[in-house]
Design a protein around this motif. Structure first.
Motif, PDB file in Angstrom:
ATOM      1  N   UNK A 305       0.851  -1.201   0.000  1.00  0.00           N
ATOM      2  CA  UNK A 305       0.000   0.000   0.000  1.00  0.00           C
ATOM      3  C   UNK A 305       0.887   1.251   0.000  1.00  0.00           C
ATOM      4  N   UNK A 306       1.938   1.235   0.833  1.00  0.00           N
ATOM      5  CA  UNK A 306       2.813   2.424   0.879  1.00  0.00           C
ATOM      6  C   UNK A 306       3.517   2.624  -0.472  1.00  0.00           C
ATOM      7  N   UNK A 307       3.962   1.532  -1.054  1.00  0.00           N
ATOM      8  CA  UNK A 307       4.694   1.678  -2.328  1.00  0.00           C
ATOM      9  C   UNK A 307       3.793   2.211  -3.445  1.00  0.00           C
ATOM     10  N   UNK A 308       2.475   2.061  -3.266  1.00  0.00           N
ATOM     11  CA  UNK A 308       1.546   2.588  -4.285  1.00  0.00           C
ATOM     12  C   UNK A 308       1.030   3.979  -3.933  1.00  0.00           C
ATOM     13  N   UNK A 309       1.527   4.565  -2.821  1.00  0.00           N
ATOM     14  CA  UNK A 309       0.971   5.841  -2.319  1.00  0.00           C
ATOM     15  C   UNK A 309       1.217   6.987  -3.303  1.00  0.00           C
ATOM     16  N   UNK A 310       0.099   7.688  -3.589  1.00  0.00           N
ATOM     17  CA  UNK A 310       0.196   8.834  -4.498  1.00  0.00           C
ATOM     18  C   UNK A 310      -0.364  10.102  -3.837  1.00  0.00           C
ATOM     19  N   UNK A 311      -0.775   9.996  -2.583  1.00  0.00           N
ATOM     20  CA  UNK A 311      -1.512  11.088  -1.918  1.00  0.00           C
ATOM     21  C   UNK A 311      -0.722  12.393  -1.880  1.00  0.00           C
ATOM     22  N   UNK A 312      -1.421  13.463  -2.196  1.00  0.00           N
ATOM     23  CA  UNK A 312      -0.881  14.829  -2.060  1.00  0.00           C
ATOM     24  C   UNK A 312      -2.063  15.702  -1.651  1.00  0.00           C
TER      25      UNK A 312
END
Ligand code: SAM
Length: 349
Positions: A305-312
């Motif tokens: 999940x972290x490696x896919x994180x795109x949140x901004x």
């Protein structure tokens, strides 16, 4: 032999470093910028993680690189026997910074136990030095106890005390120097937080935001030349020095988001994991934890999940502001009732 866990990075190369663990969604204040209602849809009690479960979840994160853990809420000191959780976390040697954010009301009773249990640092939220303003903002008559809590923290021996103030135009914008002076008197660094349009802040509007620029201008008028502290840091606060050497911080999340260096994520008291304060969806960690899924599989879930994180999230909110639609896109009360996880007080600030 002890070794540092490998860092894992998200899609923007941001490492997983800092975890905010909300231990309860309950609060003993009703600040207008966070909990403007009196009653809320609370997380079901059976879903709230035990201390052992919280320590286990934290352990999976520290195995993947987290070394900073901050206990928050709601009001974390409302969680019964919090020092017991601290003692469990203190045994985790991968945590190099174990901090706590509190409104201070219950610190008079609990500061010593928290110190003895192993909390390294405390941040106390205090938005005003005036009892009548405090009452109007929080709808509780607890200002004296907050001041007492701050006093106790010092007596007990905590160092590195921080005082966090949400700076709100038309509310406390005339108190910034007073708060700095108060901080000096308590050997605490004051940090001014820009008012954010997070879930729960249903009364937010851009004209109440006292921007970093306005804060610097107000303090410059009183103190003269203010110099930025040159430092490389993933901390949200930008630090500054007054001419007499006093440092203070500004957390300009609304006008100058720090998404590009954000290494933090949040776990709610019922085990939902959010990658951003503004995220609409999270990852349920309680279910795998309680259904006997192996630690390796839970670590693998967190890693992927972290490696896919795109949140901004804050940058996206800022862009909405520039498009002139930010207020219109605040999360409505009805949606907050349907999913209390969207609330700031469930996620922890
Ligand atoms: N009860 C604890 C406390 O008072 O510090 C911890 C939880 S509280 C949600 C964490 C921090 O979030 C507090 O400093 C609070 O002032 C801040 N906060 C809450 N709503 C905010 C908003 N709309 N904008 C900026 N900061 C906010």
């Amino acid at each position: 032999m002890s070794h540092n866990p490998p860092d894992i990075a998200d899609t923007f190369g941001r490492p997983l470093k800092s975890l905010r663990l909300s231990v309860t969604d309950r609060c003993n204040l009703r600040c207008k910028y966070c909990m403007p209602e009196e009653e809320y849809a609370w997380l079901p009690r059976d879903n709230v993680l035990t201390f052992e479960e919280m320590a286990a979840v934290t352990g999976y994160f520290t195995d993947l690189g987290v070394d900073k853990v901050r206990l928050t809420g709601g009001e974390p000191l409302l969680r019964r026997d919090l020092p017991r959780l601290v003692r469990l976390l203190f045994q985790n040697r991968k945590i190099t910074d174990l901090a706590l954010t509190t409104n201070g009301i219950l610190l008079g009773d609990q500061a010593q136990d928290l110190f003895d249990a192993g909390v390294h640092r405390i941040t106390i939220s205090i938005d005003t030095l005036r009892p009548e303003r405090f009452r109007a903002l929080t709808r509780r008559d607890e200002h004296a106890r907050v001041l007492e809590g701050i006093q106790t923290v010092r007596q007990v021996g905590f160092t590195g005390l921080k005082l966090d103030t949400v700076a709100i135009r038309g509310f406390n914008d005339d108190e910034l120097p007073d708060l700095i002076e108060f901080g000096k008197g308590h050997r605490a660094e004051v940090r001014f937080i820009e008012y954010m349009d997070v879930g729960g802040a249903t009364d937010w509007s851009m004209d109440q935001v006292l921007s970093r620029a306005a804060i610097l201008e107000a303090l410059g008028r009183r103190y003269g030349q203010i110099a930025p502290v040159e430092e490389v840091s993933s901390a949200p606060a930008q630090r500054f020095l007054l001419p007499d050497g006093t440092s203070f911080g500004i957390i300009p999340s609304t006008t100058t988001p720090f998404c590009s260096t954000c290494d933090r994520s949040r776990v709610t008291a019922d085990g939902m994991w959010y990658l951003c304060l503004y995220a609409k969806d999270g990852t349920d960690l309680r279910q795998p934890l309680r259904s006997g899924v192996s630690p390796d599989s839970i670590r693998e879930l967190i890693r992927s999940v972290w490696q896919g994180r795109k949140d901004r999230g804050a940058e996206e909110r800022k862009a909405l502001g520039q498009a002139g639609v930010r207020e219109a896109r605040l999360i409505e009360v009805k949606k907050l009732r349907e999913d209390p996880h969207l609330e700031m007080h469930a996620r922890g600030g």
